[in-house]
Write a protein that holds these residues in place. Structure first.
Motif, PDB file in Angstrom:
ATOM      1  N   UNK A  98      97.508  49.674 -19.914  1.00 45.45           N
ATOM      2  CA  UNK A  98      97.988  50.770 -20.772  1.00 45.45           C
ATOM      3  C   UNK A  98      97.221  50.810 -22.093  1.00 45.45           C
ATOM      4  N   UNK A  99      96.954  49.624 -22.654  1.00 43.35           N
ATOM      5  CA  UNK A  99      96.167  49.561 -23.886  1.00 43.35           C
ATOM      6  C   UNK A  99      94.750  50.037 -23.606  1.00 43.35           C
ATOM      7  N   UNK A 100      94.203  49.605 -22.479  1.00 43.28           N
ATOM      8  CA  UNK A 100      92.846  50.008 -22.087  1.00 43.28           C
ATOM      9  C   UNK A 100      92.756  51.523 -21.905  1.00 43.28           C
ATOM     10  N   UNK A 101      93.796  52.104 -21.306  1.00 42.92           N
ATOM     11  CA  UNK A 101      93.814  53.554 -21.092  1.00 42.92           C
ATOM     12  C   UNK A 101      93.730  54.308 -22.413  1.00 42.92           C
ATOM     13  N   UNK A 102      94.448  53.850 -23.423  1.00 41.71           N
ATOM     14  CA  UNK A 102      94.408  54.508 -24.724  1.00 41.71           C
ATOM     15  C   UNK A 102      93.068  54.291 -25.423  1.00 41.71           C
ATOM     16  N   UNK A 103      92.479  53.107 -25.240  1.00 42.54           N
ATOM     17  CA  UNK A 103      91.150  52.869 -25.807  1.00 42.54           C
ATOM     18  C   UNK A 103      90.134  53.836 -25.204  1.00 42.54           C
ATOM     19  N   UNK A 104      90.261  54.079 -23.923  1.00 42.33           N
ATOM     20  CA  UNK A 104      89.368  55.030 -23.256  1.00 42.33           C
ATOM     21  C   UNK A 104      89.623  56.456 -23.753  1.00 42.33           C
ATOM     22  N   UNK A 105      90.875  56.780 -24.010  1.00 42.29           N
ATOM     23  CA  UNK A 105      91.195  58.113 -24.534  1.00 42.29           C
ATOM     24  C   UNK A 105      90.562  58.338 -25.904  1.00 42.29           C
ATOM     25  N   UNK A 106      90.521  57.282 -26.717  1.00 45.52           N
ATOM     26  CA  UNK A 106      89.980  57.415 -28.069  1.00 45.52           C
ATOM     27  C   UNK A 106      88.458  57.422 -28.071  1.00 45.52           C
ATOM     28  N   UNK A 107      87.853  56.498 -27.309  1.00 45.78           N
ATOM     29  CA  UNK A 107      86.410  56.266 -27.420  1.00 45.78           C
ATOM     30  C   UNK A 107      85.598  56.702 -26.197  1.00 45.78           C
ATOM     31  N   UNK A 108      86.265  57.056 -25.124  1.00 42.97           N
ATOM     32  CA  UNK A 108      85.549  57.553 -23.951  1.00 42.97           C
ATOM     33  C   UNK A 108      85.083  56.468 -22.992  1.00 42.97           C
ATOM     34  N   UNK A 109      84.833  55.272 -23.514  1.00 44.05           N
ATOM     35  CA  UNK A 109      84.383  54.174 -22.650  1.00 44.05           C
ATOM     36  C   UNK A 109      84.630  52.832 -23.327  1.00 44.05           C
ATOM     37  N   UNK A 110      84.702  51.801 -22.503  1.00 46.28           N
ATOM     38  CA  UNK A 110      84.773  50.418 -22.963  1.00 46.28           C
ATOM     39  C   UNK A 110      83.593  49.679 -22.352  1.00 46.28           C
ATOM     40  N   UNK A 111      82.820  48.991 -23.178  1.00 42.17           N
ATOM     41  CA  UNK A 111      81.639  48.278 -22.691  1.00 42.17           C
ATOM     42  C   UNK A 111      81.954  46.837 -22.300  1.00 42.17           C
ATOM     43  N   UNK A 112      83.190  46.420 -22.513  1.00 39.78           N
ATOM     44  CA  UNK A 112      83.633  45.102 -22.049  1.00 39.78           C
ATOM     45  C   UNK A 112      85.126  45.173 -21.758  1.00 39.78           C
ATOM     46  N   UNK A 113      85.615  44.325 -20.856  1.00 36.34           N
ATOM     47  CA  UNK A 113      87.064  44.286 -20.626  1.00 36.34           C
ATOM     48  C   UNK A 113      87.778  43.733 -21.853  1.00 36.34           C
ATOM     49  N   UNK A 114      89.044  44.069 -22.000  1.00 39.97           N
ATOM     50  CA  UNK A 114      89.852  43.497 -23.072  1.00 39.97           C
ATOM     51  C   UNK A 114      90.157  42.042 -22.715  1.00 39.97           C
ATOM     52  N   UNK A 115      89.842  41.142 -23.617  1.00 42.39           N
ATOM     53  CA  UNK A 115      90.084  39.719 -23.385  1.00 42.39           C
ATOM     54  C   UNK A 115      91.583  39.448 -23.342  1.00 42.39           C
ATOM     55  N   UNK A 116      92.017  38.703 -22.347  1.00 44.37           N
ATOM     56  CA  UNK A 116      93.433  38.361 -22.247  1.00 44.37           C
ATOM     57  C   UNK A 116      93.762  37.198 -23.179  1.00 44.37           C
ATOM     58  N   UNK A 117      94.875  37.317 -23.884  1.00 44.17           N
ATOM     59  CA  UNK A 117      95.367  36.256 -24.750  1.00 44.17           C
ATOM     60  C   UNK A 117      96.499  35.548 -24.008  1.00 44.17           C
ATOM     61  N   UNK A 118      96.370  34.240 -23.792  1.00 41.48           N
ATOM     62  CA  UNK A 118      97.369  33.485 -23.051  1.00 41.48           C
ATOM     63  C   UNK A 118      98.244  32.705 -24.034  1.00 41.48           C
ATOM     64  N   UNK A 119      99.523  33.079 -24.163  1.00 38.62           N
ATOM     65  CA  UNK A 119     100.410  32.344 -25.081  1.00 38.62           C
ATOM     66  C   UNK A 119     100.844  31.029 -24.445  1.00 38.62           C
ATOM     67  N   UNK A 120     100.719  29.945 -25.181  1.00 39.11           N
ATOM     68  CA  UNK A 120     101.061  28.642 -24.612  1.00 39.11           C
ATOM     69  C   UNK A 120     101.870  27.804 -25.597  1.00 39.11           C
ATOM     70  N   UNK A 121     102.553  26.843 -25.045  1.00 44.00           N
ATOM     71  CA  UNK A 121     103.127  25.780 -25.857  1.00 44.00           C
ATOM     72  C   UNK A 121     102.335  24.521 -25.560  1.00 44.00           C
ATOM     73  N   UNK A 122     101.927  23.829 -26.590  1.00 43.97           N
ATOM     74  CA  UNK A 122     101.115  22.617 -26.430  1.00 43.97           C
ATOM     75  C   UNK A 122     102.039  21.428 -26.176  1.00 43.97           C
ATOM     76  N   UNK A 123     101.856  20.754 -25.031  1.00 46.70           N
ATOM     77  CA  UNK A 123     102.670  19.594 -24.681  1.00 46.70           C
ATOM     78  C   UNK A 123     102.087  18.329 -25.303  1.00 46.70           C
TER      79      UNK A 123
END
Length: 394
Positions: free
Chosen positions: A119-144
């Motif tokens: 959904x975020x990517x879709x809006x980025x495409x609506x604004x800029x027409x193209x994305x030259x790289x995928x959106x990097x995924x942020x992984x939330x973690x708890x450090x053990x």
């Protein structure tokens, strides 16, 4: 007909976690042979992906970290229950130098709801027409448990993929240590923000992160939108690979640009009531932590980014000086959304200009258009950096 026989793992889940602890302890104390033997034992369990553990054992034994590249990029290091064990050389930029150390982190992925990346990517495409790289995924973690870069008061909270000395790691995910983020909020942000801003503004910013559960979720979501901002234009990966952010100033503009595009994407994908709180969470980080980094805006990328945010808040007339502190003229979340309209428009324009360049080095010309008034620098020194210095002296 053959009867299917299900074999139990040779070690229990609790034993696996205990072995993972021992591996990290061995690495911290430079007992690498012990760590290698323990990794062999760990591969007999089911808590961690066996192929990843075997590859880690090989990498540690042969100092060949390329065997981890594919698994890291594809996030195959995460087990079915969310546990993971990452071991590799890690580079951390300290105040005055860059140091590489063999580091390890045992963590567990947290379940945090966020707007789907598509959904975020879709809006980025609506604004800029193209994305030259995928959106990097942020992984939330708890450090053990962890050692070196990921343990203690100065540990990393936001572990960038390129900081791992794994070939091609730039294509992998960001590891987001949420417990460390909450610790920084309580120990640093809650102390600095009231020193910089008058009470109504300080309370508005801090309230966005005050609740433990909601604050943790909002911090993670804000980081994910920020990295979506980095994916627009030429894309942060291309900029790093082509050394287009070779100075702290240009890198600071890129951080500010990602913030500003982040706000644009948030307006298009989040409920109205949530957007202002996400902006407030961003300002807590920028002014409460980043602005105080060693070297300031003459040296540090993130401090410089904070300076640009301050510049545009003054340009929009949203900010003023009140009783020797900074203050929003209208301290409410709806007005905060309006306060960043100018920087959103400027960042979107620059990003579109990036996409129209004939050669990537033209980005330097785009970024030269971002200027900071001398008075903004003076205000930054006195009311943001100076406020924290006065607090430390007292």
């Amino acid at each position: 007909m053959r009867k299917l026989i299900l074999t139990e793992p040779k070690i229990s889940s609790d034993e696996e976690l205990n072995i993972a602890y021992q591996i990290i302890w061995s690495i911290e104390h430079k007992k690498l042979n012990d760590a290698i033997l323990l990794l062999d034992r760990l591969s007999e369990g089911r808590q961690f992906p066996q192929s990843w553990i075997q590859a880690t054992k090989y990498a540690l034994k042969n100092e060949d970290w390329s065997v981890l590249s594919e698994g890291f990029i594809k996030k195959e290091f995460i087990g079915t229950d969310g546990y993971f064990l990452l071991i590799a050389p890690h580079q951390l930029s300290s105040d005055k130098c860059e140091v590489i150390k063999l580091s390890a982190i045992l963590g567990k992925v947290m379940s945090i709801d966020c707007v789907p990346l598509k959904d975020i990517e879709e809006q980025a495409l609506n604004i800029f027409g193209k994305l030259l790289q995928p959106i990097t995924e942020i992984i939330p973690i708890t450090c053990v448990f962890a050692c070196n870069r990921f343990y203690g008061e100065n540990s990393e909270a936001f572990i960038l993929p390129e900081s791992w000395m794994i070939p091609g790691s730039l294509e992998g995910p960001v590891i987001n240590n949420m417990a460390r983020h909450r610790q920084r909020f309580h120990q640093v942000v809650r102390r600095n923000i009231p020193r910089i801003f008058e009470p109504d503004t300080a309370n508005l910013l801090l309230d966005s992160l005050a609740d433990e559960t909601i604050g943790l979720q909002r911090q993670h979501i804000e980081y994910q939108y920020h990295d979506a901002g980095h994916a627009t234009g030429l894309g942060i990966k291309r900029k790093i690979q082509d050394n287009l952010l070779s100075t702290y100033w240009f890198a600071g503009i890129e951080e500010w640009r990602a913030d500003s595009v982040e706000f644009e994407l948030a307006i298009r994908t989040l409920p109205n009531a949530e957007v202002g709180k996400l902006i407030a969470a961003n300002f807590c980080l920028r002014f409460g932590i980043d602005a105080q980094r060693w070297g300031g805006y003459d040296y540090d990328t993130h401090a410089t980014s904070s300076l640009f945010n301050l510049e545009y808040l003054f340009r929009s007339s949203a900010l003023c000086i009140k009783k020797d502190k900074l203050a929003l003229r209208n301290p409410d979340y709806q007005s905060l959304v309006k306060a960043i309209e100018m920087q959103r428009a400027e960042a979107v324009s620059i990003t579109r200009e990036e996409l129209s360049l004939e050669h990537p080095t033209g980005i330097l010309g785009c970024y030269h258009s971002i200027q900071v008034h001398h008075s903004t620098k003076e205000i930054f020194r006195k009311f943001i950096v100076g406020a924290s210095e006065d607090m430390q002296e007292n």
